[in-house]
Design a protein around this motif. Structure first.
Motif: not given
Length: 502
Positions: A68-79
């Motif tokens: 499939r076409a690329p999708q936005s990455p998920a949110n990841v907490p922290g640095v």
């Protein structure tokens, strides 16, 4: 073939090997907040460059997101610590078969580098140890490898930054390759995305447009620089059935969903086998006209002047075709044309032989057919589409084969170049970087650069030749006018573009 195109806005893509970077992580290295994740870079005092390695620009293309076409990455907490080179996308070799479709040259797999389906990462390199306060021109490097090999880690942004005297920000991207990025077929079009690898590139360029200012880059001055990326193929619609059959998905009521559930290592084994079975030196899984992202053949679009960019710098190597031809095979030009382009009829096969008659041995003619039809002539179509806004160069240091020039502008990622000459190194690499900074290779930022005045291609079909003297003792950089006979052969290849798939 190298394409360096400067865009006012990052709104389109053009597609246009050795050790990785080792960076020294420092607790006070800069942190960049991208909204969905924060990344801390690592400063390398040996190069005076801060690298942000392995920045995720798209969601992992796993499970239902495969094909499939690329999708936005998920949110990841922290640095997140951006101090390790990302894993590379699954790789495969070029074809080994003496006939088309389905001897021995491979696009060698590099040992020791992790390969995975979860590979949509990019690297960002910035000058100095802090985020630049100014707005720097941006270079986005898209690696070559025939759409089935290559990665970001082999191309160190610090090389370009230091050659540009600290005047640029560099982004190197990865995109899905082979069967993972370029599986074509009716079911993929209906319930997925053709050219997923190209869509990855486009998605990465959109990421640059959105986020590069946070790294000190100027998103209105982006140069896309790419190398190789291989030849076209007329085998695409047969490939989907072959992939389905080899994964035992033929009996499934929904073969595409079945393919999405196949173990990635099984799919990679198939990827390697199908590509290796292809015609010698060619690449099996490549972009296709999908009616959406790619709406027409490239030669048609270029004839109509459908290009999006401010200026073009294009450099070809003298002997582009040599490494893609079996140098031990005994074949003639007519037969080679028939095998290289299966849609040709006997008329086109014979005309190809006539066009190249008298140009040395049969093998030399075949080398020229491969190099000119696939790499060199399409460059002139691009130059004409950027009429009055383009520069043309030729890398001619013997043997001047395909991709031999990369080591002159990414010197730390490759073994030593065969022509060790500081004047040449500076002239060649800084021409690209001057173009990236000011859209003109004549705008030198280093007065010791020996490249003579470089006129636009439209002024007498002018080209800049980068060579060494016959005895290899000095750089030989000079201008020429494009050979008229070559342009006539290119006109022939343009006339049969519908049959070659270009």
């Amino acid at each position: 073939m190298k394409l360096t195109v400067a865009f006012l806005l990052v709104s389109a893509t053009l597609t246009t090997l050795a050790s990785g970077v080792t960076s020294n992580t420092e607790s006070d290295a800069p942190i960049v907040d991208l909204g969905y994740a924060s990344y801390q870079g690592s400063f390398d005092p040996s190069t005076n460059v801060t690298n942000f390695l392995g920045v995720r620009y798209a969601a992992a293309p796993l499970g239902d997101l495969r094909f499939r076409a690329p999708q936005s990455p998920a949110n990841v907490p922290g640095v997140q610590q951006a101090n390790t080179e990302p894993p590379e996308c699954f790789q495969a070799s070029s074809g080994l078969s003496p006939t088309n479709p389905f001897s021995n040259q491979t696009l060698a797999k590099r040992q020791g580098r992790e390969q995975t389906e979860d590979c949509l990462f990019l690297n960002v390199a910035i000058p100095g140890s802090t985020i630049p306060t100014g707005e720097f021109p941006v270079i986005v490097w898209i690696h070559g490898g025939g759409y089935l090999g290559g990665d970001a880690s082999d191309f160190h942004g610090s090389d370009l930054i230091n050659e540009a005297k600290g005047g640029v920000v560099v982004v190197t991207i990865q995109y899905r390759l082979g069967v993972f990025g370029f599986l074509a077929g009716k079911q993929v079009k209906q319930n997925g995305a053709l050219n997923a690898g190209l869509l990855d590139q486009h998605f990465a360029l959109q990421w640059v447009n959105t986020h590069i200012s946070k790294f000190g880059g100027l998103n209105s001055k982006v140069t896309i620089w790419g190398e190789s990326a291989g030849a076209g193929s007329v085998l695409q619609q047969a490939l989907y059935s072959e992939v389905v059959a080899q994964t035992n998905c033929a009996s499934s009521s929904n073969p595409l969903n079945c393919l999405r559930s196949v173990d990635a290592n099984t799919l990679e084994a198939l990827n390697t086998n199908i590509n290796s079975a292809g015609f010698f030196g060619l690449f099996t899984f490549v972009p296709v006209v999908d009616g959406e992202f790619i709406t027409q053949r490239a030669t048609e679009a270029l004839k109509q002047g459908k290009v999006n960019g401010q200026a073009l710098l294009a450099v070809t190597n003298t002997n582009e075709g040599l490494i893609f031809v079996n140098q031990t095979a005994n074949q003639n030009t007519t037969f080679y044309a028939e095998q290289l382009f299966p849609n040709f009829g006997i008329q086109q096969d014979r005309e190809t032989a006539r066009q190249y008659a008298g140009l040395g041995s049969q093998l030399n003619q075949i080398n020229l057919i491969q190099g000119e039809s696939i790499f060199i002539c399409p460059t002139y179509y691009l130059l004409n589409a950027f009429s009055g806004r383009s520069f043309k160069g030729e890398f001619a240091v013997p043997p001047a084969t395909h991709a031999m020039d990369i080591q002159y502008y990414f010197p730390t990622g490759f073994t030593s170049s065969p022509f060790q000459n500081a004047d040449f190194q500076k002239a060649f690499s800084q021409s690209f970087l001057a173009f990236a900074i000011s859209l003109d290779p004549n705008s030198k930022f280093d007065r010791t650069n020996i490249t003579p005045r470089w006129n636009k291609y439209s002024a007498g079909n002018t080209e800049m030749v980068f060579n060494s003297t016959n005895d290899g003792s000095a750089a030989d950089i000079h201008t020429i006018s494009t050979n008229r006979a070559l342009l006539e052969r290119c006109s022939f290849w343009e006339s049969v573009g519908q049959l070659t798939g270009q």
